[in-house]
Design a protein around this motif. Structure first.
Motif, mmCIF file in Angstrom:
data_model
loop_
_atom_site.group_PDB
_atom_site.id
_atom_site.type_symbol
_atom_site.label_atom_id
_atom_site.label_comp_id
_atom_site.label_asym_id
_atom_site.label_seq_id
_atom_site.Cartn_x
_atom_site.Cartn_y
_atom_site.Cartn_z
ATOM 1 N N VAL A 303 2.306 -5.113 1.421
ATOM 2 C CA VAL A 303 3.209 -4.315 0.521
ATOM 3 C C VAL A 303 2.722 -4.529 -1.031
ATOM 4 C CG1 VAL A 303 5.466 -4.369 -0.628
ATOM 5 C CG2 VAL A 303 5.432 -4.348 1.842
ATOM 6 N N VAL A 304 2.253 -6.023 -1.143
ATOM 7 C CA VAL A 304 1.778 -6.586 -2.473
ATOM 8 C C VAL A 304 0.523 -5.606 -2.791
ATOM 9 C CG1 VAL A 304 1.078 -8.155 -3.798
ATOM 10 C CG2 VAL A 304 2.902 -8.531 -2.124
ATOM 11 N N LYS A 305 -0.421 -5.677 -1.702
ATOM 12 C CA LYS A 305 -1.778 -4.816 -1.888
ATOM 13 C C LYS A 305 -1.479 -3.438 -2.183
ATOM 14 C CE LYS A 305 -3.940 -7.930 1.663
ATOM 15 N NZ LYS A 305 -4.332 -8.105 2.932
ATOM 16 N N ALA A 306 -0.551 -2.961 -1.609
ATOM 17 C CA ALA A 306 -0.384 -1.487 -1.884
ATOM 18 C C ALA A 306 0.037 -0.962 -3.592
ATOM 19 C CB ALA A 306 1.052 -0.833 -1.237
ATOM 20 N N LEU A 307 0.916 -2.229 -4.127
ATOM 21 C CA LEU A 307 0.916 -2.075 -5.425
ATOM 22 C C LEU A 307 -0.400 -2.110 -6.242
ATOM 23 C CD1 LEU A 307 2.630 -2.323 -8.027
ATOM 24 C CD2 LEU A 307 2.435 -5.095 -7.681
ATOM 25 N N PHE A 308 -1.171 -3.014 -5.900
ATOM 26 C CA PHE A 308 -2.676 -3.085 -6.654
ATOM 27 C C PHE A 308 -3.557 -1.745 -6.451
ATOM 28 C CE2 PHE A 308 -1.268 -7.423 -6.710
ATOM 29 C CZ PHE A 308 -1.578 -7.848 -7.815
ATOM 30 N N TYR A 309 -3.445 -1.188 -5.143
ATOM 31 C CA TYR A 309 -4.334 -0.179 -4.984
ATOM 32 C C TYR A 309 -3.545 1.154 -5.878
ATOM 33 C CZ TYR A 309 -6.037 -2.308 -0.798
ATOM 34 O OH TYR A 309 -6.667 -3.171 0.135
ATOM 35 N N ILE A 310 -2.352 1.072 -5.973
ATOM 36 C CA ILE A 310 -1.563 2.097 -6.846
ATOM 37 C C ILE A 310 -2.058 1.714 -8.313
ATOM 38 C CG2 ILE A 310 0.377 2.690 -7.919
ATOM 39 C CD1 ILE A 310 1.812 2.264 -5.163
ATOM 40 N N LEU A 311 -1.931 0.491 -8.963
ATOM 41 C CA LEU A 311 -2.393 0.421 -10.127
ATOM 42 C C LEU A 311 -3.876 0.544 -10.542
ATOM 43 C CD1 LEU A 311 -0.367 -3.009 -10.622
ATOM 44 C CD2 LEU A 311 0.144 -0.785 -11.534
ATOM 45 N N LEU A 312 -4.849 0.257 -9.420
ATOM 46 C CA LEU A 312 -5.984 0.547 -9.648
ATOM 47 C C LEU A 312 -6.440 2.015 -9.038
ATOM 48 C CD1 LEU A 312 -7.360 -2.813 -7.966
ATOM 49 C CD2 LEU A 312 -7.638 -2.025 -10.659
ATOM 50 N N ARG A 313 -5.495 2.963 -8.953
ATOM 51 C CA ARG A 313 -5.699 4.455 -8.558
ATOM 52 C C ARG A 313 -6.722 4.683 -7.445
ATOM 53 N NH1 ARG A 313 -3.089 7.155 -12.237
ATOM 54 N NH2 ARG A 313 -2.688 8.547 -10.637
ATOM 55 N N THR A 314 -6.649 3.734 -6.455
ATOM 56 C CA THR A 314 -7.334 3.893 -5.189
ATOM 57 C C THR A 314 -6.587 4.468 -4.227
ATOM 58 O OG1 THR A 314 -7.016 1.459 -4.818
ATOM 59 C CG2 THR A 314 -9.056 2.177 -6.005
ATOM 60 N N MET A 315 -6.691 5.613 -3.910
ATOM 61 C CA MET A 315 -5.684 6.074 -2.843
ATOM 62 C C MET A 315 -6.190 6.019 -1.317
ATOM 63 S SD MET A 315 -3.146 7.832 -4.167
ATOM 64 C CE MET A 315 -2.604 9.345 -3.036
ATOM 65 N N THR A 316 -7.350 5.821 -0.896
ATOM 66 C CA THR A 316 -7.718 5.970 0.342
ATOM 67 C C THR A 316 -7.257 4.523 0.889
ATOM 68 O OG1 THR A 316 -9.793 7.105 -0.132
ATOM 69 C CG2 THR A 316 -9.864 5.919 1.806
ATOM 70 N N PRO A 317 -7.359 3.428 0.220
ATOM 71 C CA PRO A 317 -6.826 2.089 0.809
ATOM 72 C C PRO A 317 -5.280 2.068 1.149
ATOM 73 C CG PRO A 317 -8.081 1.455 -0.980
ATOM 74 C CD PRO A 317 -8.344 2.985 -0.860
ATOM 75 N N LEU A 318 -4.783 2.768 -0.023
ATOM 76 C CA LEU A 318 -3.384 2.960 -0.237
ATOM 77 C C LEU A 318 -2.811 3.660 1.053
ATOM 78 C CD1 LEU A 318 -0.545 2.584 -1.488
ATOM 79 C CD2 LEU A 318 -1.135 4.819 -2.797
ATOM 80 N N GLU A 319 -3.280 4.798 1.478
ATOM 81 C CA GLU A 319 -2.985 5.678 2.482
ATOM 82 C C GLU A 319 -2.989 4.881 3.714
ATOM 83 O OE1 GLU A 319 -5.638 9.013 2.113
ATOM 84 O OE2 GLU A 319 -4.403 10.093 0.724
ATOM 85 N N ARG A 320 -4.301 4.063 3.770
ATOM 86 C CA ARG A 320 -4.387 3.414 5.173
ATOM 87 C C ARG A 320 -3.514 2.318 5.366
ATOM 88 N NH1 ARG A 320 -8.877 1.123 3.594
ATOM 89 N NH2 ARG A 320 -7.776 -1.030 3.287
ATOM 90 N N ILE A 321 -2.898 1.518 4.199
ATOM 91 C CA ILE A 321 -2.078 0.489 4.282
ATOM 92 C C ILE A 321 -0.604 0.847 4.466
ATOM 93 C CG2 ILE A 321 -1.376 0.191 1.704
ATOM 94 C CD1 ILE A 321 -2.489 -3.274 2.421
ATOM 95 N N ILE A 322 -0.008 2.058 3.785
ATOM 96 C CA ILE A 322 0.863 2.692 4.202
ATOM 97 C C ILE A 322 1.399 2.800 5.652
ATOM 98 C CG2 ILE A 322 2.301 4.618 3.698
ATOM 99 C CD1 ILE A 322 1.148 4.746 0.768
ATOM 100 N N GLN A 323 0.086 3.034 6.284
ATOM 101 C CA GLN A 323 0.415 3.103 7.738
ATOM 102 C C GLN A 323 1.089 1.895 8.605
ATOM 103 O OE1 GLN A 323 -0.043 6.298 9.155
ATOM 104 N NE2 GLN A 323 -0.458 6.888 7.031
ATOM 105 N N GLU A 324 1.054 0.820 7.758
ATOM 106 C CA GLU A 324 1.504 -0.343 8.206
ATOM 107 C C GLU A 324 2.987 -0.445 7.941
ATOM 108 O OE1 GLU A 324 -0.226 -2.601 10.029
ATOM 109 O OE2 GLU A 324 -1.955 -1.232 9.934
ATOM 110 N N MET A 325 3.550 0.351 7.434
ATOM 111 C CA MET A 325 5.146 0.373 7.025
ATOM 112 C C MET A 325 5.902 0.374 8.343
ATOM 113 S SD MET A 325 7.619 2.866 4.731
ATOM 114 C CE MET A 325 6.326 3.243 3.645
ATOM 115 N N SER A 326 7.053 -0.592 8.146
ATOM 116 C CA SER A 326 7.864 -0.652 9.489
ATOM 117 C C SER A 326 9.127 -0.910 8.716
ATOM 118 C CB SER A 326 7.329 -2.046 10.294
ATOM 119 O OG SER A 326 7.615 -3.102 9.497
#
Length: 524
Positions: A303-326
């Protein structure tokens, strides 16, 4: 028979010892003002400036007079366990302390107490305050907190606010005079206090899931949020850079605590990284640390990493890490989405919120405690209003809300002119006519008056079942509105037949019959 100080002291030894201990916990020998207060209280005892004015064995109330710059009275109610003074000072004053010293001397040595208390002094807080560096500020905080948390045992929950507020006020007295440093000082001391409290709670097994603990966390969060907002709007001083580095480490330490106050720790971390630590270099460095961290904590670092991917505007890793949502981390992801919307990152927030949709019904209806459900559905409604949803996604959202999202679902149905479904919703989750009017009943009557007729019948019957004249009057009021809607729908004949049927059904309810006749409902 008159009482003496000795009689009073020995009669209430337990209270006196506990009060002296409580005062000792509030007083820090490294603080000039506390050292002065103790010195002046001791002076009053040694110079016989304390006189016993009155003591009642019946009420167990002691009144003492202290000859000071001006004469003051200290009153102790032993039954209520309270001590007060007539001087202007609202908190612990030298007069209260002097009376407790006076009573304590009958079973302890005041000189030994004073020597022991002064031995706890290591360095003057004012000396540390004069040296402006993160290390000096941290030593200052540690000096006060080591005294506050001097015993490795849990703190009673009801004492948390008073102990930490006392420590905070001691540190506040060392606040820099320069305005540009004041808010940074406030923020540093607040976060240092918070880190120490949470660490102590984890180490000693304190319960963090109670109203007292949460009350302190909420108030501390508001103070820190206010300081962060002010600092983020002002130009950063070059000399303040080391302090920002130190704050970064402290906030990370709080995030990576083993357990406890999970939602608070994450919310605090998000505040710092969305408002204060905004430089790309700092963001990248922090993300690198998090990606290498594998500490066993109760916050999902994805979740925390997702925030940094958003702030750094890197969509690919964000899309990947969102798949870990539960179901376990969906609330934290939604918090990240909220921060994204506040920063204007609509695409990233949309990605998270749409992924969260399938989890919401179980999360709201089963995971959230009942007291939070109504407020949380309002929060979700505000967030989801800011993104584009398909009709199917909107229905999934409102179905997840259930009875806690009636207001939001009502608005949705009205926006789409689905009036029959609006009526069905309010029959499924009955409330009151007043609530219906707030939720759009007039709009339904204006566009689909025939659809509203079953609702009026439902609520009128509910009033009749209460079986009182007042309720019958309310039923008649509802029927008047029903008559207006029937007339608008061209169904006035239907309404008159309906009232005839009601009169027949309830012909034994004389009071109801009288109210119907008086109301002239059947007259055209």
């Amino acid at each position: 028979m008159s009482s003496s100080f000795s009689d009073v002291a020995h009669s209430h030894k337990d209270f006196i010892e506990k009060t002296l201990q409580r005062f000792e916990e509030q007083l820090h020998p490294s603080a000039n003002e506390d050292a002065e207060l103790v010195t002046r209280a001791m002076f009053s005892v040694r110079n016989q400036a304390i006189k016993l004015r009155n003591y009642s064995a019946f009420t167990q109330i002691l009144v003492c007079q202290i000859q000071d710059v001006r004469t003051t009275d200290v009153t102790i109610s032993f039954t209520q366990k309270q001590i007060s003074c007539t001087c202007p000072q609202k908190k612990l004053c030298r007069h209260q302390l002097a009376v407790i010293f006076k009573l304590s001397q009958y079973f302890i040595s005041l000189q030994d107490w004073l020597t022991s208390w002064r031995a706890k002094k290591t360095v003057q807080l004012s000396t540390l305050a004069s040296e402006r560096s993160p290390e000096s500020w941290q030593r200052m905080a540690d000096e006060v907190l080591n005294y506050t948390f001097k015993e490795q045992r849990p703190i009673d929950s009801f004492l948390i606010s008073s102990l930490l507020e006392n420590a905070r006020l001691k540190l506040q007295r060392q606040r820099p005079f320069e305005q540009e440093w004041q808010h940074l000082f406030d923020l540093y001391m607040e976060i240092a206090l918070m880190k120490r409290l949470l660490q102590h709670a984890v180490k000693t097994g304190m319960s963090m899931d109670n109203n007292y603990f949460n009350y302190y966390l909420e108030n501390a969060f508001i103070r820190m949020e206010r300081a962060i907002d002010i600092i983020s709007r002002t130009t950063k001083l070059f000399a303040a850079e080391p302090f920002f580095d130190a704050l970064q480490l402290i906030t990370r330490d709080i995030l990576l605590l083993e357990k406890g106050a999970t939602h608070f720790r994450l919310a605090l971390y998000l505040q710092f990284w969305t408002k204060l630590f905004t430089e790309k270099k700092r963001l990248t460095a922090e993300l690198s640390v998090l990606e290498k961290t594998n500490a066993p904590i109760d916050i999902d670092l994805n979740v925390v990493k997702a925030l940094f991917y958003i702030l750094l505007r890197t969509m690919t890793p964000l899309e990947r890490i969102i798949q870990e949502m539960s179901l376990e981390n969906v609330e934290s992801f939604i918090d990240v989405a909220q921060q994204s919307l506040e920063k204007g990152y609509l695409a990233e927030a949309t990605l998270i919120l749409k992924k969260a949709l399938p989890f919401l019904q179980t999360f709201i209806q089963e995971q959230l405690i009942p007291i939070r459900r109504q407020k949380y559905t309002r929060k979700l409604d505000v967030l989801y209003e800011q993104i584009d949803l398909t009709e199917a996604e909107e229905l999934t959202l409102y179905a997840a809300f259930g009875k806690f999202g009636i207001e939001a679902f009502s608005d949705y149905l009205l926006r789409h002119a689905r009036y029959n479904e609006w009526v069905a919703l309010h029959q499924l989750y009955p409330t009151s006519i007043a609530y219906l009017e707030q939720s759009g009943l007039k709009e339904v009557v204006a566009h689909a008056p025939e659809a509203a007729l079953p609702l009026y019948h439902f609520y009128a019957m509910d009033e009749i079942n209460q079986k009182s004249r007042q309720n019958y009057k309310q039923a008649v009021r509802i029927w008047r509105s029903m008559k207006s809607a029937a007339k608008k729908a061209g169904k006035l004949d239907y309404f008159e037949n309906y009232i005839d049927a009601v009169q027949q059904q309830f012909k034994r309810l004389r009071a109801l019959q009288e109210e119907i006749i008086k109301s002239n409902l059947i007259a055209s």
